[in-house]
Write an enzyme that holds these catalytic residues in place. Structure first.
Site, PDB file in Angstrom:
ATOM      1  N   HIS A 155      16.146 -17.918 -36.242  1.00  0.00           N
ATOM      2  CA  HIS A 155      15.847 -19.188 -35.551  1.00  0.00           C
ATOM      3  C   HIS A 155      16.745 -19.281 -34.157  1.00  0.00           C
ATOM      4  CE1 HIS A 155      13.640 -21.371 -38.658  1.00  0.00           C
ATOM      5  NE2 HIS A 155      14.007 -20.297 -39.470  1.00  0.00           N
ATOM      6  N   ASP A 362      19.682 -21.596 -26.530  1.00  0.00           N
ATOM      7  CA  ASP A 362      19.000 -22.254 -27.454  1.00  0.00           C
ATOM      8  C   ASP A 362      17.765 -21.156 -28.079  1.00  0.00           C
ATOM      9  OD1 ASP A 362      18.641 -24.054 -29.458  1.00  0.00           O
ATOM     10  OD2 ASP A 362      18.803 -25.774 -28.081  1.00  0.00           O
TER      11      ASP A 362
HETATM   12  P1  ADQ Z   1      19.003 -26.823 -33.961  1.00  0.00           P
HETATM   13  O1  ADQ Z   1      20.165 -26.048 -33.209  1.00  0.00           O
HETATM   14  O2  ADQ Z   1      19.484 -27.947 -34.914  1.00  0.00           O
HETATM   15  O3  ADQ Z   1      18.004 -25.814 -34.649  1.00  0.00           O
HETATM   16  P2  ADQ Z   1      16.591 -28.105 -32.362  1.00  0.00           P
HETATM   17  O4  ADQ Z   1      15.553 -27.273 -32.689  1.00  0.00           O
HETATM   18  O5  ADQ Z   1      16.989 -28.961 -31.348  1.00  0.00           O
HETATM   19  O6  ADQ Z   1      18.247 -27.632 -32.671  1.00  0.00           O
HETATM   20  O7  ADQ Z   1      16.457 -29.177 -33.793  1.00  0.00           O
HETATM   21  C1  ADQ Z   1      16.979 -30.146 -33.979  1.00  0.00           C
HETATM   22  C2  ADQ Z   1      16.225 -31.212 -35.003  1.00  0.00           C
HETATM   23  O8  ADQ Z   1      17.083 -32.163 -35.357  1.00  0.00           O
HETATM   24  C3  ADQ Z   1      14.990 -31.734 -33.999  1.00  0.00           C
HETATM   25  O9  ADQ Z   1      13.966 -32.038 -34.905  1.00  0.00           O
HETATM   26  C4  ADQ Z   1      15.836 -33.304 -33.738  1.00  0.00           C
HETATM   27  O10 ADQ Z   1      14.901 -34.135 -33.852  1.00  0.00           O
HETATM   28  C5  ADQ Z   1      16.763 -33.382 -35.114  1.00  0.00           C
HETATM   29  N1  ADQ Z   1      17.977 -34.201 -34.480  1.00  0.00           N
HETATM   30  C6  ADQ Z   1      18.775 -33.933 -33.752  1.00  0.00           C
HETATM   31  N2  ADQ Z   1      19.628 -35.080 -33.377  1.00  0.00           N
HETATM   32  C7  ADQ Z   1      19.151 -36.060 -34.015  1.00  0.00           C
HETATM   33  C8  ADQ Z   1      19.394 -37.267 -34.168  1.00  0.00           C
HETATM   34  N3  ADQ Z   1      20.743 -38.089 -33.716  1.00  0.00           N
HETATM   35  N4  ADQ Z   1      18.641 -38.152 -35.082  1.00  0.00           N
HETATM   36  C9  ADQ Z   1      17.746 -37.354 -35.904  1.00  0.00           C
HETATM   37  N5  ADQ Z   1      17.307 -36.290 -35.601  1.00  0.00           N
HETATM   38  C10 ADQ Z   1      17.958 -35.569 -34.797  1.00  0.00           C
HETATM   39  C11 ADQ Z   1      18.002 -24.444 -34.659  1.00  0.00           C
HETATM   40  C12 ADQ Z   1      17.867 -23.527 -33.433  1.00  0.00           C
HETATM   41  C13 ADQ Z   1      16.850 -23.827 -32.438  1.00  0.00           C
HETATM   42  C14 ADQ Z   1      15.541 -23.989 -33.104  1.00  0.00           C
HETATM   43  C15 ADQ Z   1      15.529 -24.767 -34.457  1.00  0.00           C
HETATM   44  C16 ADQ Z   1      14.132 -24.503 -35.286  1.00  0.00           C
HETATM   45  O11 ADQ Z   1      19.177 -23.795 -32.768  1.00  0.00           O
HETATM   46  O12 ADQ Z   1      17.092 -23.407 -31.272  1.00  0.00           O
HETATM   47  O13 ADQ Z   1      14.537 -24.663 -32.349  1.00  0.00           O
HETATM   48  O14 ADQ Z   1      16.530 -24.025 -35.396  1.00  0.00           O
HETATM   49  O15 ADQ Z   1      14.044 -22.901 -35.270  1.00  0.00           O
END
Ligand code: ADQ
Length: 471
Positions: A155, A362
């Site tokens: 991921h 990311d």
């Molecule tokens: P993450 O590093 O966690 O995931 P991201 O892809 O942005 O990053 O996903 C975060 C998720 O958490 C999103 O669905 C977002 O809505 C939710 N989230 C974040 N802050 C929040 C808040 N305050 N309240 C509610 N929800 C919140 C890892 C990798 C990424 C990759 C994903 C999936 O680092 O690059 O996109 O896995 O593969």
């Protein structure tokens, strides 16, 4: 239909929390359809590891979880996964810690996962292992005699070879990936870096999707993850989404909202984002009082020192910027350390004129896709996106910026605020088209299809050489 066995560090139970995201939902539906099992760590600790599996059935999804010892959690999760691999794979070798006990703990826990999962896997099951916590697990399952089709999806980014070689025993770790049949990366860029390593460090060869080292060939592919588009659009129809949007608008008093939503993690570029916004305020006094930046950042991995440090830094940056620019009736930054349910998050995104998504690195970044999805088609906001997020390759119509440059961030904010409606609409239309098509179900189906047994039988596993000898 063969059963799907998903193995990941944590098992996110369906319905176990609002902020669980699309991945759990997408995997859950595949598990439900195939009557599969989701195996992982419960998130709980135990005095002594017993290997006892807790089975549960959550909304038709069978889960199997184990507890880990404190030492396991320290060395495997907080240690090798989050203090060694996470920073290194996000290009931060300055933060990566190389500690033998971490590596030992990582291998020990992966062996524990292998002991737990192997008796649960039947001959025809397809096994899908997720992320950097469990890279060597496939090989350990092979050592226990499993001949099943096995895939691994990363991921997070795959680092350039010249960075990866700073990891002690890097080759042993990469060799374990050759136990899988299919290895998936978020983007072509990370796939390219992997192939480069295979050619330069392992003397391997690349032909189409196939990577060969010795007489073991695997498929290595780019398979970008998407959001659960249907689920998120449905969340936007809930009453609390509309309420949240109204609440935000009322609190803004006609000011433009700039929003950031991230886990509190140094890879997300929060300090640099705050500096970019500060620069915007300095360079554009006429926009003071016309904008409010809301950063939502729930703390994560608080047992790791670097994560506590970033929290302290952001607290002080917020104080400094608000101290310098606030007036009695205007505060330029609202910095919120909590998570929000999906529908409320939708309402916050919808109220925002600008989505500011500026990670330094990311794998993908789903927030960028969620922000675009929540926009009003008749009056969409503008996405400002780091060119170092995997999502930038699918969303070139965003305003792409270098997150390290506060000038670029500042100029992009100004451009977004001044962007005519026609341009906002045409950029949004191109992005929503991609996000709706390449959603999480598309990603899952593509990867699972690659994992399906090939037409002609491949070389039997027992004839394949063991690449990793030392532990
Ligand atoms: P993450 O590093 O966690 O995931 P991201 O892809 O942005 O990053 O996903 C975060 C998720 O958490 C999103 O669905 C977002 O809505 C939710 N989230 C974040 N802050 C929040 C808040 N305050 N309240 C509610 N929800 C919140 C890892 C990798 C990424 C990759 C994903 C999936 O680092 O690059 O996109 O896995 O593969």
């Amino acid at each position: 239909m063969s059963r799907l066995i998903v193995i990941s560090n944590r098992v996110r139970r369906p319905g176990s929390g609002a902020a669980q995201g699309g991945l759990a939902v997408a995997l859950s539906s595949a598990l439900r359809e195939s009557r599969g099992i989701w195996v992982g760590w419960s998130g709980e600790s135990t005095d002594r590891f017993t290997g006892q599996i807790a089975f549960a059935d959550d909304e038709g999804v069978k889960t199997a979880t184990i507890d880990l010892e404190e030492q396991d959690i320290d060395e495997y999760y907080n240690g090798y996964a989050n203090r060694t691999l996470w920073p290194l794979f996000h290009f931060r070798i300055d933060l990566a810690e190389y500690d033998r006990t971490f590596e030992g703990g990582y291998n020990r826990v992966n062996e524990r996962f292998a002991d737990t999962a192997s008796p649960l896997i039947d001959k025809d099951d397809v096994v899908w292992i997720h992320d950097y916590h469990l890279i060597p697990l496939g090989q350990m399952l092979r050592h226990r005699g499993l001949k099943n089709r096995m895939g691994f999806f990363l991921h997070i980014p795959w680092p350039p070879t010249r960075l990866l070689v700073s990891l002690p025993h890097h080759r042993q770790l990469v060799e374990t990936l050759f136990a899988y049949d299919v290895v998936g990366f978020q983007t072509e860029e990370w796939l390219e870096s992997f192939r480069h390593y295979v050619e330069k460090e392992m003397g391997g060869t690349i032909e189409g999707d196939n990577c060969t080292v010795g007489d073991r060939t695997i498929k290595a592919v780019a398979c970008p993850i998407g959001i659960d588009f249907t689920e998120f659009c449905a969340a936007g129809k809930n009453e609390s989404a509309t309420l949240m949007q109204r609440q935000m608008r009322a609190s803004l008093q006609d000011r433009n909202l700039i929003v950031g939503v991230d886990r509190l993690d140094y890879s997300k570029g929060l300090e640099e984002r705050f500096a970019g916004y500060e620069r915007f305020l300095k360079d554009n006094p006429s926009y003071h009082r016309q904008v409010v930046f809301v950063q939502i950042a729930p703390p994560s991995r608080e047992d790791v020192e670097n994560y506590r440090e970033i929290r302290a830094k952001l607290d002080s940056l917020t104080g400094r910027i608000n101290g310098e620019f606030s007036d009695v009736d205007w505060t330029p930054i609202r910095y919120v350390n909590q998570g929000y349910a999906r529908d409320r998050l939708w309402g916050i995104y919808r109220a925002a004129r600008i989505g500011l998504v500026t990670p330094l690195r990311d794998g993908m970044n789903l927030v960028a896709k969620e922000y675009v999805t929540a926009q009003d088609p008749e009056d969409p906001g503008v996405l400002i996106l780091s060119r170092f997020a995997g999502a930038a390759l699918q969303l070139p119509e965003a305003l792409l910026i270098n997150p390290y440059s506060s000038e670029e961030v500042s100029e992009a904010i100004l451009r977004a605020l001044q962007m005519p409606l026609d341009e906002r609409k045409s950029r949004w239309a191109a992005m929503i088209d991609n996000i709706g098509r390449e959603d999480v179900a598309w990603w899952r189906e593509r990867f699972v299809a690659l994992l399906a047994p090939p037409q002609a039988p491949s070389r039997p596993i027992e004839q394949q050489p063991r690449l990793m000898t030392a532990k």
